[in-house]
Enzyme design. Structure first.
Site, PDB file in Angstrom:
ATOM      1  N   GLU A 250      -8.058  -6.119  -7.605  1.00 52.81           N
ATOM      2  CA  GLU A 250      -8.264  -6.540  -6.215  1.00 52.81           C
ATOM      3  C   GLU A 250      -8.415  -8.056  -6.115  1.00 52.81           C
ATOM      4  OE1 GLU A 250      -7.789  -4.727  -3.729  1.00 52.81           O
ATOM      5  OE2 GLU A 250      -8.137  -2.654  -4.317  1.00 52.81           O
ATOM      6  N   ARG A 254      -5.578 -10.088  -3.986  1.00 60.46           N
ATOM      7  CA  ARG A 254      -6.013 -10.684  -2.715  1.00 60.46           C
ATOM      8  C   ARG A 254      -6.339 -12.166  -2.866  1.00 60.46           C
ATOM      9  NH1 ARG A 254      -8.819  -5.783   0.651  1.00 60.46           N
ATOM     10  NH2 ARG A 254      -8.292  -4.152  -0.811  1.00 60.46           N
ATOM     11  N   ASP A 383       1.454   3.147  -8.161  1.00 59.74           N
ATOM     12  CA  ASP A 383       2.358   2.460  -7.229  1.00 59.74           C
ATOM     13  C   ASP A 383       2.865   1.063  -7.586  1.00 59.74           C
ATOM     14  OD1 ASP A 383      -0.245   1.583  -6.785  1.00 59.74           O
ATOM     15  OD2 ASP A 383      -0.292   2.005  -4.641  1.00 59.74           O
ATOM     16  N   GLU A 517       1.713   0.325   4.183  1.00 63.29           N
ATOM     17  CA  GLU A 517       2.904   0.693   3.388  1.00 63.29           C
ATOM     18  C   GLU A 517       4.103   1.185   4.197  1.00 63.29           C
ATOM     19  OE1 GLU A 517      -0.204   1.547   2.682  1.00 63.29           O
ATOM     20  OE2 GLU A 517      -0.587   0.359   0.882  1.00 63.29           O
TER      21      GLU A 517
HETATM   22  C1  DMJ Z   1      -3.373  -3.128  -0.561  1.00 66.26           C
HETATM   23  O1  DMJ Z   1      -4.520  -3.753  -0.987  1.00 66.26           O
HETATM   24  C2  DMJ Z   1      -2.261  -3.283  -1.533  1.00 66.26           C
HETATM   25  O2  DMJ Z   1      -1.077  -3.024  -0.899  1.00 66.26           O
HETATM   26  C3  DMJ Z   1      -2.386  -2.410  -2.742  1.00 66.26           C
HETATM   27  O3  DMJ Z   1      -1.279  -2.476  -3.586  1.00 66.26           O
HETATM   28  C4  DMJ Z   1      -2.632  -0.990  -2.388  1.00 66.26           C
HETATM   29  N1  DMJ Z   1      -3.104  -0.751  -1.114  1.00 66.26           N
HETATM   30  C5  DMJ Z   1      -3.679  -1.690  -0.248  1.00 66.26           C
HETATM   31  C6  DMJ Z   1      -3.333  -1.387   1.186  1.00 66.26           C
HETATM   32  O4  DMJ Z   1      -3.146  -0.072   1.470  1.00 66.26           O
END
Ligand code: DMJ
Length: 631
Positions: A250, A254, A383, A517
């Site tokens: 995270e 971010r 993912d 998404e």
């Molecule tokens: C985001 O923080 C990013 O896209 C991450 O890869 C997964 N999901 C959240 C938003 O849904």
């Protein structure tokens, strides 16, 4: 004086002994060297210097700081290294001069090529500083873009309806931001119902997640005053000396992603300084027997450990596999290869390890380097690993062949084992549990429409249309998960069994937390096809967000997308400002706003520039050296 002839030694030596002549010559050559060397210390304006030194000669490059020199491989300490390309198992490292905006360190940091330019303008100090600024990373990247980053008119669309829709999204951003500012300034997220801030535990004591996540969105939307306030907060208040337990993933997507984007878009040095400082703090997480980082890191002490919920102390594929884009850029900006080495090591291990049916399970032991479970998913836990493979290839200016190969073979395995067609004709990506299919698709997995689309051009040419079709089908299914709910927003997970078709069957899967998404895939599909349905679907999402998620003081997630009277979760996620609203804005903008030829979005929608190695070298780099990574 009479010189006695020494047998075996001839007269031209003025009668000196061989050893005396040697000492004399030594003295003479020392004197010449000293005089010549002194030329370097003369001011540039001294004529004698210009006569004797050609423009191409320059003082040696020095390391930027002691700390930096320590981080460089021994034989090259003293010259900043720059990773420029990853290809065929080789880490190519380029030596290029360090560049800084700090005038005080200018003299020490300027390298051969900048010095050459500087000399060319004959030593005027202010011109010298200006010239070097031209060579900053920001400037160099700008010279290598194919198109202007913000387009001709900041991506303003030509038709009035789209202009109106885009303005609406900008207004939504302003509303979300203003409320965050009013009630939660400096905290991580806004709680819009209780009108206060949320800090949480994900960022290890770091604050201002919404601010860092919003910088680039505010900037591209032209919300200039808000962007400036955000920048000032980063400058004065973003304290990186925190001592808490952070999610490496995270913080990376971010904070590192947000600061990198902000730097590359604006050229403001503060973002670069902060991101390099933060990058250093993440490195201890890789100190495991395999180099696969653990999920949690204490940003103060550097100790790291695995999530308590992850089986047998394992690390998560989507977490350790979603560092590549940001870490390659950390190497770019710092001149330190270590960041690229860390992520390349992860890549190598994943490439080598045996994969069940060619699939990548979600849990891996950072100690043994073996899979811990055989759960495979394109949704949560897996993912963005896949996303980062294709994006690493694109960000490397299509030179990272290894990433390309791994992406297309992973996609092939996914198609063979996971992609399904429902009785109602919907294409979906199921989950795989040790060979048994779970006919469920998470909202998170809906990013894959965009991913498959964006990679369509670079696989086998005969598969291009197939990939575009697959991308469109997945995006269509995800749209169905929205349109089949009462709120027209999609649930956290939807199923394709027991009669369900793209709907959530469990109460616990019915929530929507402002996730991006599905809209992300609309944006990519719009750019790839210009089929107006994607803009229309995006607009439906705007209407649904306005109707169900907009509350008096911000935006909130909802607990049940199927309920006609919604209940709010009281959280305005930072990714709503970073991703959801940015993708909507791009969807209603012309394609020349952040063109995909030049920019790759990280998984938090922070745009990172494509690294055009040879062009960058032309504008400030020097030669390459090759460094083979340990097998
Ligand atoms: C985001 O923080 C990013 O896209 C991450 O890869 C997964 N999901 C959240 C938003 O849904």
């Amino acid at each position: 004086m009479v010189f006695r002839k020494i047998p075996g030694v001839s007269a031209p030596g003025m009668g000196l002994r061989l050893s005396q002549k040697f000492v004399f010559l030594l003295f003479l050559s020392g004197l010449v060297t000293l005089c010549f060397g002194a030329l370097f210390f003369l001011p540039d304006s001294v004529r004698l210097k210009r006569i004797f030194l050609s423009k191409n000669e320059s003082p040696a490059v020095t390391a930027r700081s002691e700390g930096e020199a320590r981080d460089l491989p021994r034989k090259t300490a003293g010259e900043p290294l720059k990773v420029v390309e990853v290809a065929g198992g080789k880490l190519r490292v380029s030596r290029r001069p360090s560049v800084t905006h700090d005038a005080r360190t200018l003299e020490r940091s300027v390298g051969t090529q900048e010095r050459t330019q500087v000399d060319a303008v004959d030593g005027a100090r202010d011109v010298e500083a200006k010239d070097v600024r031209k060579g900053s990373d920001f400037e160099m990247f700008n010279k290598c873009f194919l198109k202007p980053s913000l387009g001709v008119d900041r991506g303003k669309p030509s038709d009035p309806q789209t202009v109106q829709r885009r303005d609406k999204v900008r207004e939504m951003m302003k509303f979300a931001w203003d409320n965050y500012k009013r009630y939660a300034w400096g905290k991580n997220e806004l709680r819009p119902l209780t009108r206060n801030g949320h800090i949480g535990t994900m960022f290890g004591g770091l604050r201002g997640a919404t601010i860092v996540d919003s910088l680039d969105t505010l900037y591209i939307m032209g919300l200039t005053e808000d962007y400036k306030e955000a920048k000032e907060w980063v400058q004065n208040n973003l304290d990186l000396n925190s001592n808490g337990e952070a999610s490496l993933f995270e913080v990376n997507i971010r904070y590192v992603g947000g600061l990198l984007s902000a730097y590359y878009l604006t050229g403001e040095e503060v973002f670069k300084q902060k991101v390099l400082e933060l990058g250093e703090k993440l490195l201890p997480a890789f100190s495991t027997p395999t180099g696969i980082p653990r999920g949690v890191i204490n940003l103060g002490s550097g100790t790291s450990w695995s999530w308590g919920w992850a089986s047998a102390g394992s690390s998560i594929l989507a977490e350790f596999g979603t560092l590549h884009l940001e870490f390659v850029h950390l190497s770019e900006l710092s001149g330190k290869p270590i960041y690229t080495e860390k992520v390349m090591n992860i890549r190598k291990l994943l490439d080598k390890i045996e994969k069940p049916h060619g699939l990548y399970p979600n849990f891996l032991s950072p100690v043994s380097g073996n899979w811990v479970q055989h759960h495979v998913s394109l949704g949560g836990l897996g993912d963005s690993f896949y996303e980062y493979l294709i994006k690493s290839y694109l960000m490397s200016d299509k030179t990272d062949e290894e990433a390309k190969r791994m992406y297309y073979s992973a996609l092939e395995a996914i198609e063979t084992n996971l992609v399904q067609k429902s009785p109602g004709g919907l294409t979906y990506v199921a989950e795989w549990r040790g060979g048994v299919l779970d006919h469920k698709m998470g909202h998170l997995a809906c990013f894959s429409g965009g991913m498959v689309g964006v990679g369509a051009d670079d696989g086998a040419p005969e598969k291009r249309q197939h990939y575009l079709d697959l991308a469109a089908e997945i995006t269509h299914t995800c749209h169905e998960s929205y349109s089949r709910s009462a709120t027209k927003l999609g649930p956290e997970a939807f199923r394709f069994d027991g009669g369900a078709e793209a709907t959530a069957t469990r109460l616990s899967d019915r929530y929507y937390i402002l996730r991006p998404e599905v809209i992300e895939s609309y944006m990519y599909m719009w750019r790839l096809t210009h089929d107006p349905k994607y803009r229309q679907w995006g607009w439906e999402a705007v209407e649904a967000l306005e109707k169900h998620c907009r509350v008096e003081d911000g935006y909130s997630g909802i607990r049940d997308v199927y309920a006609s009277t919604v209940s709010h979760d009281n959280m305005q996620q930072s990714f709503f400002l970073s991703e959801t609203l940015k993708y909507l804005y791009l969807l209603f903008s012309d394609d020349d706003l952040l063109p995909l030829e030049d920019w790759v979005f990280n998984t938090e929608a922070h745009p990172l520039p494509v690294i055009r190695k040879s062009c960058l070298q032309e504008h400030g780099g020097t030669q390459d050296t090759e460094q083979t990574l340990p097998e």
